[in-house]
Design an enzyme around this catalytic site. Sequence first.
Site, PDB file in Angstrom:
ATOM      1  N   SER A 152       0.807  -1.225   0.000  1.00 11.08           N
ATOM      2  CA  SER A 152       0.000   0.000   0.000  1.00 11.08           C
ATOM      3  C   SER A 152       0.837   1.271   0.000  1.00 11.08           C
ATOM      4  CB  SER A 152      -0.933   0.012   1.218  1.00 11.08           C
ATOM      5  OG  SER A 152      -0.189   0.132   2.427  1.00 11.08           O
TER       6      SER A 152
ATOM      7  N   LYS B 132       1.043   4.677   6.912  1.00 14.92           N
ATOM      8  CA  LYS B 132       0.502   5.487   5.819  1.00 14.92           C
ATOM      9  C   LYS B 132       1.167   6.864   5.854  1.00 14.92           C
ATOM     10  CE  LYS B 132      -2.688   2.299   4.958  1.00 14.92           C
ATOM     11  NZ  LYS B 132      -2.583   1.414   3.777  1.00 14.92           N
TER      12      LYS B 132
END
Length: 314
Positions: A94, A164
Amino acid sequence: MGDLAVGARSGHDGPEEQPERVDGSATPATSEDVGTGSDSGDGGGTKEHGEQDEKPKNPRSFWKELPLLIGIALVLALLIKTFLVQAFSIPSDSMQNTLQQGDRVLVDKLTPWFGSEPSRGEVVVFHDPDNWLAGEPTPNPNAVQQVLSKIGLMPSADEKDLIKRVIGVAGDTIECENSGPLTVNGKALNETYVYAGNTPCSVDDQGGQFKVTVPAGKIWVMGDHRQNSLDSRYHQQDKYQGFVPVGNVVGRAIVIAWPPTRWNTLPIPDTFDQNLSAAAPGALGLAGAAPLVLWRRRRLTAGNPRVSGRGTAG
């Protein structure tokens, strides 16, 4: 006199006279006057009074010292993991291409202790806010790996953590329209870190189009692989509406430590250097209220002949 040498000899034969006391009497011989050395015939020297034979101390064996050294190293590693730096493993794609699956990153845990909060553009590790990792496989480490993970020498396998990039902080309005660009407080981001072939905003899935304002104490996070990241966009129905509480942030990822061929720092991208701050609420309120006040003033002036254009009563 036998074999024991007493005192020093004078230049004449016969016993040496004893020194006199203050009161004129003879001072008796003491043990300090008697040599404690070897016999006169063995040629050895004499030793000072009170000196004892001391055997040299043998240094402790390395193997006896080893458990102590290991114990100290483990304590230091535990303290470093708790307060300074911790290693984390990247389990998914991701964050490509910034981070690859299998990378090991070092996370700064010190600055949050001093009240520092996440900034836009930082890559952060945070605890799962509201079951974001539901259905994800959980690693099953062996006993050695469990011990090493507890002291920070290996990434933790049982903690539910994610990694993230911070896009917005408290007060920011973040918007995605069509394929992008992504905007923060109306200013477009030049996201060179986005995975090649991806668009900054997704158009083919629910959640890819949004406009949100980050509340106090929260952050908005997104993965660099935009079309392969279940980030804040896809959790807007949870109890935090997709935002991550600042208290869940473990720390900022500062360097890729493993493998050696991937070693690199993780700086904040240049696009976040532009002034992205939202306008102060007070300034916005004043700007919005000014036209209304002027309009009302003109209306009152036009409808009342007793009120002059200078605002004083006639």
